[in-house]
Structures are given as structure tokens and as C-alpha cells.
Design a protein around this motif. Structure first.
Motif, PDB file in Angstrom:
ATOM      1  N   ASP A   5      29.195  43.974  51.658  1.00 19.25           N
ATOM      2  CA  ASP A   5      30.177  43.517  50.682  1.00 19.25           C
ATOM      3  C   ASP A   5      30.736  42.140  51.010  1.00 19.25           C
ATOM      4  O   ASP A   5      31.662  41.690  50.335  1.00 19.25           O
ATOM      5  N   TRP A   8      29.256  36.610  48.375  1.00 17.56           N
ATOM      6  CA  TRP A   8      30.187  35.758  47.623  1.00 17.56           C
ATOM      7  C   TRP A   8      29.430  34.970  46.566  1.00 17.56           C
ATOM      8  O   TRP A   8      28.306  34.524  46.787  1.00 17.56           O
ATOM      9  N   ILE A  12      32.367  36.982  42.072  1.00 16.54           N
ATOM     10  CA  ILE A  12      33.043  37.780  43.098  1.00 16.54           C
ATOM     11  C   ILE A  12      34.358  37.129  43.505  1.00 16.54           C
ATOM     12  O   ILE A  12      35.344  37.815  43.794  1.00 16.54           O
ATOM     13  N   HIS A  15      37.262  38.598  41.633  1.00 14.41           N
ATOM     14  CA  HIS A  15      37.581  40.024  41.659  1.00 14.41           C
ATOM     15  C   HIS A  15      39.070  40.273  41.886  1.00 14.41           C
ATOM     16  O   HIS A  15      39.641  41.177  41.260  1.00 14.41           O
ATOM     17  N   MET A  38      29.558  46.125  42.483  1.00 14.63           N
ATOM     18  CA  MET A  38      30.491  45.678  43.510  1.00 14.63           C
ATOM     19  C   MET A  38      31.943  45.807  43.044  1.00 14.63           C
ATOM     20  O   MET A  38      32.786  46.364  43.757  1.00 14.63           O
ATOM     21  N   LEU A  39      32.269  45.311  41.845  1.00  9.21           N
ATOM     22  CA  LEU A  39      33.635  45.433  41.345  1.00  9.21           C
ATOM     23  C   LEU A  39      33.990  46.890  41.095  1.00  9.21           C
ATOM     24  O   LEU A  39      35.105  47.327  41.411  1.00  9.21           O
ATOM     25  N   GLU A  42      35.075  48.445  44.235  1.00 10.74           N
ATOM     26  CA  GLU A  42      36.398  47.977  44.640  1.00 10.74           C
ATOM     27  C   GLU A  42      37.481  48.647  43.799  1.00 10.74           C
ATOM     28  O   GLU A  42      38.539  49.028  44.315  1.00 10.74           O
ATOM     29  N   HIS A 154      22.925  37.000  42.083  1.00  8.30           N
ATOM     30  CA  HIS A 154      22.662  38.353  41.569  1.00  8.30           C
ATOM     31  C   HIS A 154      21.316  38.382  40.844  1.00  8.30           C
ATOM     32  O   HIS A 154      20.760  37.341  40.461  1.00  8.30           O
TER      33      HIS A 154
END
Length: 199
Positions: A5, A8, A12, A15, A38-39, A42, A154
Motif C-alpha cells: 500500500d 503513490w 492516491i 485519498h 486501494m481506496l 482504506e 495503474h
């Protein structure tokens, strides 16, 4: 193999804007265009029930491989049969420009519960010379952050250039979401945060 994680990139980086918009007592969240999740993961750290929706099957496979207690749905947020007014938070990062802005905002507005929050990080189309200061600021910030943290690219499909300028987005958002708060950021992004009026 899980991707750490510590990744970057420009998306990101923002976020924390979304995480800072999570309403008190938020129970359900939807991450629109969740990509590799990823989000969503989180958000799951602070929201009991998180759903991620995305059209890209390979990205969702990577997201599911990370675990994290998120429900992932392959589909189009505009047509997937989510129940109306079923989310306390709807988040979207670098996805709004993949859709018609007004249609997408109306759809997400309809999926929010009264008192719920919509938090969007978007990409505006550059309009020169008006946007030259933002272009310069973005280039400087990008270079500084990339030297410190690297840059993760990504694998999800992209749309470029974005169809709407920041002024276009502002006009549409103010029409569809009265009281919306918009802010222009460095790194070629803007944020849109709106709280749905309580019933």
C-alpha cells in the motif's frame, strides 16, 4: 502476490480528501470505479460495509486478491441495480470523466441516503492559457513527489483527455448538487464534496 500500500500516484495522493469526507456514523460506502480496491480497503478501515463497483474484470481480480472485507461488483454504476438511497458515502476517484457528468452525478445523488456524502476526485481538461498556473504547479508538485515516492501506474483503462474543463464541471455540479463544494488542486485534480439534504 499483494501489492504494498505504499504505492503513490496523483489519484492516491487525494485519498485523504475522500477519507476526510466520511460522515459521522457512516455505515455503508460505495467506491465507484474502484479499480484494484486501494481506496475501498482504506474506507473499510472506518466504514463497516464497503462495496466497490468497476467495469474492468482484471482490476477487480486484483482487488479481490488483496482481501480486506470489501464486496466487489463488476458492473456499470449507471445501470447496476443498487437500491436507491442505500449508501451513506459514495466516493469516486478519476472516474467521473469516463461518464456523462450530469448523468453520473444524478445517479450517485439518487444512491445516497439523506445526510449522505458524495466525494469525487476528478480530472479537468486543461484550458490554456487560463490554466497555465495550475499546469506549472502540477508539474512542480509531480516532480517533487515522484522523486520522494516513485510513481505507480495503474492497469485500468483510461480516458484522455478529460472532456470537461473545471468550469464545465462546476456549472454542472452546481446545477445538479445545490450547495456542492468544489476545489481545484495541484497534480491536475479537483475535489467535489456534497452532502445530501436530510429528509
Amino acid at each position: 502476490m499483494p501489492v504494498p500500500d505504499e504505492r503513490w500516484n496523483h489519484n492516491i495522493h487525494y485519498h485523504p480528501v475522500v477519507l476526510g469526507a466520511v460522515p459521522a456514523d457512516c455505515r455503508t460506502a460505495l467506491d465507484v470505479g474502484c479499480g484494484e480496491g486501494m481506496l475501498a480497503r482504506e474506507l473499510r478501515a472506518v466504514v463497516p460495509s464497503v462495496t466497490g463497483v468497476d467495469l474492468d474484470a482484471p482490476s477487480l481480480e486484483l482487488a479481490r486478491a488483496q482481501g480486506g472485507g470489501v464486496e466487489y461488483v463488476q458492473g456499470d454504476v449507471l445501470t447496476h441495480p443498487f437500491a436507491p438511497a442505500s449508501f451513506d458515502l459514495i466516493a469516486s476517484i478519476a472516474v467521473l470523466h469516463h461518464m456523462d457528468t450530469a448523468t453520473a452525478l444524478r445517479r450517485m445523488r439518487g444512491l445516497l441516503r439523506p445526510g449522505g456524502v458524495l466525494a469525487v476526485i476528478g480530472l479537468p481538461r486543461t484550458r490554456l492559457p487560463r490554466d497555465l498556473p495550475y499546469e506549472i504547479a502540477g508539474a512542480v508538485a509531480h516532480r517533487w513527489h515522484r522523486r520522494r515516492r516513485g510513481y505507480w501506474e495503474h492497469s485500468a483503462p483510461t480516458v484522455w483527455p478529460p472532456p470537461d474543463t473545471f468550469a464545465d464541471v462546476r456549472r454542472t455540479a452546481e446545477r445538479e448538487l445545490p450547495g456542492v463544494r468544489l476545489r481545484r488542486h495541484a497534480l491536475w485534480r479537483y475535489s467535489l464534496v456534497w452532502t445530501k439534504p436530510a429528509a
